[in-house]
Design a protein around this motif. Sequence first.
Motif, PDB file in Angstrom:
ATOM      1  N   ASP A   1       6.592   4.277   8.646  1.00  0.00           N
ATOM      2  CA  ASP A   1       7.937   3.696   8.785  1.00  0.00           C
ATOM      3  C   ASP A   1       8.618   3.600   7.424  1.00  0.00           C
ATOM      4  OD1 ASP A   1       7.913   3.177  11.563  1.00  0.00           O
ATOM      5  OD2 ASP A   1       6.506   1.546  11.201  1.00  0.00           O
ATOM      6  N   HIS A   2       7.920   2.936   6.505  1.00  0.00           N
ATOM      7  CA  HIS A   2       8.457   2.770   5.161  1.00  0.00           C
ATOM      8  C   HIS A   2       7.548   3.477   4.179  1.00  0.00           C
ATOM      9  CE1 HIS A   2      11.456  -0.375   6.073  1.00  0.00           C
ATOM     10  NE2 HIS A   2      10.613  -0.664   7.042  1.00  0.00           N
ATOM     11  N   LEU A   3       8.151   4.156   3.235  1.00  0.00           N
ATOM     12  CA  LEU A   3       7.396   4.756   2.140  1.00  0.00           C
ATOM     13  C   LEU A   3       7.937   4.156   0.854  1.00  0.00           C
ATOM     14  CD1 LEU A   3       5.529   6.796   0.747  1.00  0.00           C
ATOM     15  CD2 LEU A   3       7.327   8.517   1.008  1.00  0.00           C
ATOM     16  N   TYR A   4       7.099   3.351   0.192  1.00  0.00           N
ATOM     17  CA  TYR A   4       7.478   2.753  -1.081  1.00  0.00           C
ATOM     18  C   TYR A   4       6.835   3.571  -2.191  1.00  0.00           C
ATOM     19  CZ  TYR A   4       8.357  -1.170   2.090  1.00  0.00           C
ATOM     20  OH  TYR A   4       8.801  -1.962   3.130  1.00  0.00           O
ATOM     21  N   LEU A   5       7.636   4.214  -3.009  1.00  0.00           N
ATOM     22  CA  LEU A   5       7.118   4.994  -4.143  1.00  0.00           C
ATOM     23  C   LEU A   5       7.247   4.129  -5.378  1.00  0.00           C
ATOM     24  CD1 LEU A   5       8.793   8.381  -3.186  1.00  0.00           C
ATOM     25  CD2 LEU A   5       6.353   7.838  -3.055  1.00  0.00           C
ATOM     26  N   CYS A   6       6.107   3.649  -5.871  1.00  0.00           N
ATOM     27  CA  CYS A   6       6.124   2.536  -6.833  1.00  0.00           C
ATOM     28  C   CYS A   6       5.668   2.923  -8.227  1.00  0.00           C
ATOM     29  CB  CYS A   6       5.184   1.437  -6.346  1.00  0.00           C
ATOM     30  SG  CYS A   6       5.720   0.708  -4.811  1.00  0.00           S
ATOM     31  N   ASN A   7       6.218   2.247  -9.158  1.00  0.00           N
ATOM     32  CA  ASN A   7       5.711   2.278 -10.516  1.00  0.00           C
ATOM     33  C   ASN A   7       4.387   1.496 -10.564  1.00  0.00           C
ATOM     34  OD1 ASN A   7       5.599   2.824 -13.186  1.00  0.00           O
ATOM     35  ND2 ASN A   7       7.344   1.557 -13.780  1.00  0.00           N
ATOM     36  N   ALA A   8       3.589   1.748 -11.586  1.00  0.00           N
ATOM     37  CA  ALA A   8       2.358   0.996 -11.820  1.00  0.00           C
ATOM     38  C   ALA A   8       2.030   1.244 -13.280  1.00  0.00           C
ATOM     39  CB  ALA A   8       1.235   1.501 -10.921  1.00  0.00           C
ATOM     40  N   GLU A   9       1.130   0.442 -13.820  1.00  0.00           N
ATOM     41  CA  GLU A   9       0.858   0.605 -15.255  1.00  0.00           C
ATOM     42  C   GLU A   9       0.332   1.986 -15.587  1.00  0.00           C
ATOM     43  OE1 GLU A   9      -0.748  -2.507 -17.623  1.00  0.00           O
ATOM     44  OE2 GLU A   9      -0.202  -4.046 -16.149  1.00  0.00           O
ATOM     45  N   ARG A  10      -0.433   2.582 -14.667  1.00  0.00           N
ATOM     46  CA  ARG A  10      -0.982   3.908 -14.951  1.00  0.00           C
ATOM     47  C   ARG A  10      -0.103   5.060 -14.443  1.00  0.00           C
ATOM     48  NH1 ARG A  10      -6.498   1.699 -14.099  1.00  0.00           N
ATOM     49  NH2 ARG A  10      -7.390   1.396 -16.177  1.00  0.00           N
ATOM     50  N   VAL A  11       1.124   4.769 -14.035  1.00  0.00           N
ATOM     51  CA  VAL A  11       2.074   5.827 -13.663  1.00  0.00           C
ATOM     52  C   VAL A  11       2.861   6.211 -14.916  1.00  0.00           C
ATOM     53  CG1 VAL A  11       4.211   6.317 -12.374  1.00  0.00           C
ATOM     54  CG2 VAL A  11       2.297   5.160 -11.232  1.00  0.00           C
TER      55      VAL A  11
ATOM     56  N   PRO B   1      -2.575   4.739  -8.401  1.00  0.00           N
ATOM     57  CA  PRO B   1      -2.405   5.974  -9.173  1.00  0.00           C
ATOM     58  C   PRO B   1      -3.769   6.583  -9.539  1.00  0.00           C
ATOM     59  CG  PRO B   1      -2.169   4.071 -10.599  1.00  0.00           C
ATOM     60  CD  PRO B   1      -2.426   3.533  -9.215  1.00  0.00           C
ATOM     61  N   GLU B   2      -3.762   7.826 -10.041  1.00  0.00           N
ATOM     62  CA  GLU B   2      -4.972   8.391 -10.633  1.00  0.00           C
ATOM     63  C   GLU B   2      -5.462   7.384 -11.679  1.00  0.00           C
ATOM     64  OE1 GLU B   2      -6.542  11.021  -9.712  1.00  0.00           O
ATOM     65  OE2 GLU B   2      -4.998  12.068  -8.600  1.00  0.00           O
ATOM     66  N   GLY B   3      -6.730   7.031 -11.626  1.00  0.00           N
ATOM     67  CA  GLY B   3      -7.253   6.066 -12.579  1.00  0.00           C
ATOM     68  C   GLY B   3      -7.228   4.645 -12.035  1.00  0.00           C
ATOM     69  N   GLY B   4      -6.523   4.447 -10.919  1.00  0.00           N
ATOM     70  CA  GLY B   4      -6.557   3.152 -10.231  1.00  0.00           C
ATOM     71  C   GLY B   4      -5.544   2.141 -10.736  1.00  0.00           C
ATOM     72  N   TRP B   5      -5.460   1.019 -10.031  1.00  0.00           N
ATOM     73  CA  TRP B   5      -4.605  -0.098 -10.448  1.00  0.00           C
ATOM     74  C   TRP B   5      -5.256  -0.815 -11.624  1.00  0.00           C
ATOM     75  CZ3 TRP B   5      -0.185   0.056  -7.746  1.00  0.00           C
ATOM     76  CH2 TRP B   5      -0.191   0.509  -6.437  1.00  0.00           C
ATOM     77  N   ARG B   6      -4.449  -1.499 -12.401  1.00  0.00           N
ATOM     78  CA  ARG B   6      -4.972  -2.393 -13.440  1.00  0.00           C
ATOM     79  C   ARG B   6      -5.412  -3.706 -12.784  1.00  0.00           C
ATOM     80  NH1 ARG B   6      -5.537  -0.239 -18.742  1.00  0.00           N
ATOM     81  NH2 ARG B   6      -3.714   1.032 -19.176  1.00  0.00           N
ATOM     82  N   GLU B   7      -6.227  -4.461 -13.522  1.00  0.00           N
ATOM     83  CA  GLU B   7      -6.739  -5.730 -12.991  1.00  0.00           C
ATOM     84  C   GLU B   7      -5.619  -6.661 -12.522  1.00  0.00           C
ATOM     85  OE1 GLU B   7      -9.707  -6.799 -12.139  1.00  0.00           O
ATOM     86  OE2 GLU B   7     -10.425  -4.792 -12.659  1.00  0.00           O
ATOM     87  N   ALA B   8      -4.558  -6.776 -13.340  1.00  0.00           N
ATOM     88  CA  ALA B   8      -3.473  -7.706 -12.999  1.00  0.00           C
ATOM     89  C   ALA B   8      -2.751  -7.261 -11.726  1.00  0.00           C
ATOM     90  CB  ALA B   8      -2.471  -7.790 -14.156  1.00  0.00           C
ATOM     91  N   GLU B   9      -2.633  -5.955 -11.553  1.00  0.00           N
ATOM     92  CA  GLU B   9      -2.001  -5.435 -10.330  1.00  0.00           C
ATOM     93  C   GLU B   9      -2.877  -5.747  -9.121  1.00  0.00           C
ATOM     94  OE1 GLU B   9       0.417  -1.631 -12.295  1.00  0.00           O
ATOM     95  OE2 GLU B   9      -1.683  -1.371 -11.716  1.00  0.00           O
ATOM     96  N   LEU B  10      -4.178  -5.475  -9.271  1.00  0.00           N
ATOM     97  CA  LEU B  10      -5.117  -5.777  -8.187  1.00  0.00           C
ATOM     98  C   LEU B  10      -5.059  -7.248  -7.804  1.00  0.00           C
ATOM     99  CD1 LEU B  10      -8.390  -3.834  -9.068  1.00  0.00           C
ATOM    100  CD2 LEU B  10      -6.892  -3.508  -7.089  1.00  0.00           C
ATOM    101  N   ALA B  11      -4.988  -8.096  -8.822  1.00  0.00           N
ATOM    102  CA  ALA B  11      -4.964  -9.541  -8.571  1.00  0.00           C
ATOM    103  C   ALA B  11      -3.719  -9.921  -7.778  1.00  0.00           C
ATOM    104  CB  ALA B  11      -5.027 -10.301  -9.897  1.00  0.00           C
ATOM    105  N   GLN B  12      -2.580  -9.306  -8.124  1.00  0.00           N
ATOM    106  CA  GLN B  12      -1.367  -9.642  -7.372  1.00  0.00           C
ATOM    107  C   GLN B  12      -1.470  -9.178  -5.914  1.00  0.00           C
ATOM    108  OE1 GLN B  12       2.441  -8.116  -8.739  1.00  0.00           O
ATOM    109  NE2 GLN B  12       3.574  -9.680  -7.590  1.00  0.00           N
TER     110      GLN B  12
END
Lengths: 240, 240
Positions: free
Chosen positions: A100-110, A190-201
Motif C-alpha cells: 500500500d505504502h512504500l516509504y523510501l527512507c534515509n538512514a545513517e548508512r544510506v 540499508p546494506e550494512g544494516g541500521w545503526r544502533e540508535a535507529e534500531l532502538a527507535q
Amino acid sequence: MNRILYKKSELAHDQLLLTDHRATHILQVLKPAVGDKLRTGEIDGPWSEAEVLKLSPQKVILKIVNLDTPSRPGLDLLLALPRPKVLKRLLPQIAAIGVDHLYLCNAERVEKYYFDTHVLEPGFIHKSLVEGLVQSGDTCLPKVEVVRHLPSFLEKTAFPENRWLLHPSASESLLNKEIAAGRSVLAIGPEGGWREAELAQFEGLGFQPLSLFDRILRSDTACIAALSLAAAKGEACGRA
Amino acid sequence: MNRILYKKSELAHDQLLLTDHRATHILQVLKPAVGDKLRTGEIDGPWSEAEVLKLSPQKVILKIVNLDTPSRPGLDLLLALPRPKVLKRLLPQIAAIGVDHLYLCNAERVEKYYFDTHVLEPGFIHKSLVEGLVQSGDTCLPKVEVVRHLPSFLEKTAFPENRWLLHPSASESLLNKEIAAGRSVLAIGPEGGWREAELAQFEGLGFQPLSLFDRILRSDTACIAALSLAAAKGEACGRA
C-alpha cells in the motif's frame, strides 16, 4: 502485460481510446479480433474486462465493463533507500508483489547522493510501479513517500499494528511469526544494516526484529524475499 | 564480503597467501591489524577463522583455523533458463539463498539463443556463485548442470522426495505446504510458464504444483521469492 491499465480520466463514458505503447502491445503481441475480450484495470480502481470495438494500425478502442475491485495488499514497506541502480530494479518488483505504502527512507548508512537520482522523480517512479502492476495483474498503485529525515518521520507516522523489522540475527523468524489480523509494515535496512540508535527507535515503536533464515542476503534480495513472505502470510491470514 | 573464501588447494599447511581482489578487500575495506581475526571459509568445506600473520601493500598472509562445516542447504532448484541478463543477476542471489544443485534447463518457452551466452561458461558461473557465497557467509557452492533436453533429463534424474513446481494458479500454497523431513527440489518455469506436456511430465514424476500468492510475478522475482520461502521452511523444519 497481464493486464492493460488505464487512468479513470482516460475513460470517455465506458470507452477507452489507446494510441500509445498499450495500443502497440495489443496490436503486436495480443493481436485480438474485434469483439474479443481483454484483461484490463483502472489504476487504483476496479479490475475490468474490455471488449475490442475497433482496431486500426495506430489505435485501439475498447469498451470497458467493470468487475471486482481488488482488496489492497494490507502491507506497507519501509525501505532504506538503496543505490539508484538497485532501486530502479526493485520498484516494479515491489509493485508486483504489492504494497500500500512504500516509504523510501534515509538512514545513517544510506549515501546522500542516492537521493539525487532521476529514479526518484515522481514520473519515473509512477512508470516503474505501473510496469510491476501490469505484470502482476493488480491495479493497486503503491503510495510512495520519500523520507529524508527518518527519526522525525518515525515519530509522527501512525504505522499499522503489525510492525516488523527485518534483522538477520533476530531469534524469531518471519516465517514462524504468528500474525494478527489487520495491516502490517515491514522495515528493511540499508546494506550494512541500521545503526544502533535507529534500531532502538524502531524497537521503541514496537517494530519486532524478525529474521528470514540463517544467511546474510544483499538488501535487494532480502527485500524481495521478505516482502513476498510477508505477502504470502498476509494472504494466508485472509487480508488480501 | 561477509566471509573470505578460498579453495582447499590454496592452503599451504594452515596458511593462506592472498594477492588478488581478496587481498585488496582485506587491505582497503577490512583494514585489520596483524593478529586480528577474519571470517573465512573453504569453498565446499568448513567455515574457518583466520589470524592475520602478515600485511604488505600487495599481499596478505593468513593462518587458518577450521571451525564447523556448514550443513548443505537441502534444496535443489530446477530453473527454466532465463535470458542472459536475468541469469547473470540471479546466479549470486541463488547462491546466497543457498541450493545444492542448480539445474538450468531448456523448456519449450526458453529461447534457444539464451544458451549461447558467456554467462553459462563454467568460469563465469563459478565467479558469480562465489560472489553470492561471500555475501551470505556460506561455503556450499551449488553444483550447476546445464540441461538442454528437459524430458530425458527429468526421466533419468533421481530427485529428492519433496518435489514442488511453482505454479501461479495452484490451489495449495508453498507457505502452507506441510513438508516432510528430507531434501527438496523446486521447479520454476520460464516467462509464460511451462507447456501442458511439460507440466504433465512434472506431475507424473510427483512434482506438486504450489502457488506463492495471488499475483503473477516476473520469473526472476518469483525465483527469489519462492526459493527463499522454501529455504526458510527447510530451515524451520530443521534441515539447514
